[in-house]
Design a protein around this motif. Structure first.
Motif, PDB file in Angstrom:
ATOM      1  N   MET A  78       6.773   4.512   0.099  1.00  0.00           N
ATOM      2  CA  MET A  78       7.795   5.294   0.737  1.00  0.00           C
ATOM      3  C   MET A  78       8.985   5.407  -0.217  1.00  0.00           C
ATOM      4  O   MET A  78       9.298   4.468  -0.942  1.00  0.00           O
ATOM      5  CB  MET A  78       8.217   4.631   2.044  1.00  0.00           C
ATOM      6  CG  MET A  78       9.471   5.232   2.606  1.00  0.00           C
ATOM      7  SD  MET A  78       9.783   4.864   4.320  1.00  0.00           S
ATOM      8  CE  MET A  78       8.602   5.944   5.067  1.00  0.00           C
ATOM      9  N   LYS A  79       9.649   6.567  -0.185  1.00  0.00           N
ATOM     10  CA  LYS A  79      10.808   6.776  -1.040  1.00  0.00           C
ATOM     11  C   LYS A  79      11.783   7.723  -0.361  1.00  0.00           C
ATOM     12  O   LYS A  79      11.408   8.464   0.556  1.00  0.00           O
ATOM     13  CB  LYS A  79      10.417   7.317  -2.404  1.00  0.00           C
ATOM     14  CG  LYS A  79       9.958   8.766  -2.369  1.00  0.00           C
ATOM     15  CD  LYS A  79       9.664   9.297  -3.751  1.00  0.00           C
ATOM     16  CE  LYS A  79       9.253  10.756  -3.665  1.00  0.00           C
ATOM     17  NZ  LYS A  79       9.024  11.327  -4.978  1.00  0.00           N
ATOM     18  N   VAL A  80      13.032   7.677  -0.809  1.00  0.00           N
ATOM     19  CA  VAL A  80      14.036   8.665  -0.433  1.00  0.00           C
ATOM     20  C   VAL A  80      14.681   9.159  -1.718  1.00  0.00           C
ATOM     21  O   VAL A  80      14.729   8.437  -2.720  1.00  0.00           O
ATOM     22  CB  VAL A  80      15.098   8.117   0.544  1.00  0.00           C
ATOM     23  CG1 VAL A  80      14.465   7.674   1.852  1.00  0.00           C
ATOM     24  CG2 VAL A  80      15.899   6.999  -0.073  1.00  0.00           C
ATOM     25  N   ARG A  95      12.717   3.666  -4.060  1.00  0.00           N
ATOM     26  CA  ARG A  95      11.286   3.590  -3.712  1.00  0.00           C
ATOM     27  C   ARG A  95      10.937   2.151  -3.338  1.00  0.00           C
ATOM     28  O   ARG A  95      11.259   1.221  -4.073  1.00  0.00           O
ATOM     29  CB  ARG A  95      10.443   4.031  -4.900  1.00  0.00           C
ATOM     30  CG  ARG A  95       8.931   3.983  -4.646  1.00  0.00           C
ATOM     31  CD  ARG A  95       8.140   4.349  -5.884  1.00  0.00           C
ATOM     32  NE  ARG A  95       8.407   5.697  -6.341  1.00  0.00           N
ATOM     33  CZ  ARG A  95       7.756   6.774  -5.897  1.00  0.00           C
ATOM     34  NH1 ARG A  95       6.820   6.657  -4.993  1.00  0.00           N
ATOM     35  NH2 ARG A  95       8.057   7.967  -6.386  1.00  0.00           N
ATOM     36  N   LEU A  96      10.274   1.993  -2.196  1.00  0.00           N
ATOM     37  CA  LEU A  96       9.835   0.666  -1.766  1.00  0.00           C
ATOM     38  C   LEU A  96       8.775   0.152  -2.733  1.00  0.00           C
ATOM     39  O   LEU A  96       7.749   0.790  -2.945  1.00  0.00           O
ATOM     40  CB  LEU A  96       9.261   0.729  -0.349  1.00  0.00           C
ATOM     41  CG  LEU A  96       8.773  -0.592   0.224  1.00  0.00           C
ATOM     42  CD1 LEU A  96       9.933  -1.554   0.440  1.00  0.00           C
ATOM     43  CD2 LEU A  96       8.022  -0.356   1.528  1.00  0.00           C
ATOM     44  N   ALA A  97       9.039  -1.005  -3.340  1.00  0.00           N
ATOM     45  CA  ALA A  97       8.081  -1.612  -4.269  1.00  0.00           C
ATOM     46  C   ALA A  97       7.215  -2.651  -3.550  1.00  0.00           C
ATOM     47  O   ALA A  97       6.030  -2.753  -3.812  1.00  0.00           O
ATOM     48  CB  ALA A  97       8.812  -2.265  -5.442  1.00  0.00           C
ATOM     49  N   SER A  98       7.838  -3.428  -2.646  1.00  0.00           N
ATOM     50  CA  SER A  98       7.076  -4.403  -1.854  1.00  0.00           C
ATOM     51  C   SER A  98       7.863  -4.750  -0.612  1.00  0.00           C
ATOM     52  O   SER A  98       9.085  -4.609  -0.560  1.00  0.00           O
ATOM     53  CB  SER A  98       6.759  -5.658  -2.673  1.00  0.00           C
ATOM     54  OG  SER A  98       7.933  -6.358  -2.999  1.00  0.00           O
ATOM     55  N   LYS A  99       7.122  -5.223   0.389  1.00  0.00           N
ATOM     56  CA  LYS A  99       7.722  -5.511   1.689  1.00  0.00           C
ATOM     57  C   LYS A  99       7.251  -6.871   2.158  1.00  0.00           C
ATOM     58  O   LYS A  99       6.053  -7.099   2.319  1.00  0.00           O
ATOM     59  CB  LYS A  99       7.310  -4.418   2.681  1.00  0.00           C
ATOM     60  CG  LYS A  99       7.896  -4.565   4.066  1.00  0.00           C
ATOM     61  CD  LYS A  99       7.477  -3.376   4.926  1.00  0.00           C
ATOM     62  CE  LYS A  99       7.983  -3.547   6.337  1.00  0.00           C
ATOM     63  NZ  LYS A  99       7.615  -2.405   7.187  1.00  0.00           N
ATOM     64  N   GLY A 100       8.214  -7.783   2.335  1.00  0.00           N
ATOM     65  CA  GLY A 100       7.921  -9.085   2.915  1.00  0.00           C
ATOM     66  C   GLY A 100       8.235  -9.055   4.401  1.00  0.00           C
ATOM     67  O   GLY A 100       8.471  -7.999   4.979  1.00  0.00           O
ATOM     68  N   ARG A 101       8.252 -10.224   5.020  1.00  0.00           N
ATOM     69  CA  ARG A 101       8.567 -10.282   6.449  1.00  0.00           C
ATOM     70  C   ARG A 101       9.965  -9.731   6.714  1.00  0.00           C
ATOM     71  O   ARG A 101      10.161  -8.942   7.629  1.00  0.00           O
ATOM     72  CB  ARG A 101       8.440 -11.719   6.966  1.00  0.00           C
ATOM     73  CG  ARG A 101       8.483 -11.830   8.475  1.00  0.00           C
ATOM     74  CD  ARG A 101       8.215 -13.237   8.977  1.00  0.00           C
ATOM     75  NE  ARG A 101       9.253 -14.178   8.611  1.00  0.00           N
ATOM     76  CZ  ARG A 101      10.450 -14.268   9.210  1.00  0.00           C
ATOM     77  NH1 ARG A 101      10.742 -13.463  10.190  1.00  0.00           N
ATOM     78  NH2 ARG A 101      11.336 -15.160   8.811  1.00  0.00           N
ATOM     79  N   ARG A 102      10.951 -10.162   5.901  1.00  0.00           N
ATOM     80  CA  ARG A 102      12.321  -9.675   6.047  1.00  0.00           C
ATOM     81  C   ARG A 102      12.879  -9.058   4.765  1.00  0.00           C
ATOM     82  O   ARG A 102      13.901  -8.386   4.799  1.00  0.00           O
ATOM     83  CB  ARG A 102      13.244 -10.816   6.495  1.00  0.00           C
ATOM     84  CG  ARG A 102      12.980 -11.280   7.908  1.00  0.00           C
ATOM     85  CD  ARG A 102      13.940 -12.401   8.355  1.00  0.00           C
ATOM     86  NE  ARG A 102      15.315 -12.165   7.962  1.00  0.00           N
ATOM     87  CZ  ARG A 102      16.093 -13.082   7.379  1.00  0.00           C
ATOM     88  NH1 ARG A 102      15.645 -14.302   7.130  1.00  0.00           N
ATOM     89  NH2 ARG A 102      17.328 -12.790   7.040  1.00  0.00           N
TER      90      ARG A 102
END
Length: 126
Positions: A1-3, A71-78
């Motif tokens: 995902m990106k903006v 741009r989202l590179a990685s997503k953890g719990r928070r």
């Protein structure tokens, strides 16, 4: 995902010889795009924890038009690791107000940072 955000850089933003804009200008734009990304992802502005890296690769000048991508590179719990890039897409030609659309954008700044979703916001968002 990106903006992606685009913005004209006013000549009043230039503070240095050669009509140069300081690097903090781009970092502020990264903050705006990062907040937009966080709202899109999590429905919350999140809290920015810091940058792991920042590279200033080319000068930004008053009269330029820039494009900033988060741009989202990685997503953890928070936590959310975000890659940022600031590209110059139009460049001022001279002091007359003339400018040109660049055939290829010039990458001026790259960064990687981490945003954190507060505990109460993470508890209400899947």
């Amino acid at each position: 995902m990106k903006v992606v955000h685009q913005r004209y850089v006013a000549h009043s933003e230039a503070h240095y010889a050669g009509n140069l804009v300081d690097g903090a200008f781009g970092l502020k734009l990264f903050g705006d795009a990062g907040t937009h990304l966080a709202i899109t992802l999590d429905g919350h502005e999140s809290l920015f924890a810091g940058y792991a890296s920042v590279e200033f690769l080319a000068p930004v000048r008053g009269g330029d038009v820039v494009e900033v991508e988060a741009r989202l590179a990685s997503k953890g719990r928070r936590s959310r690791t975000v890659d940022f890039e600031l590209r110059i897409i139009c460049r001022s030609v001279d002091d007359s107000g003339r400018a040109e659309v660049l055939a290829e954008p010039v990458v001026a700044t790259r960064a990687r940072g981490t945003a954190v979703l507060p505990v109460d916001a993470a508890a209400t968002h899947p």
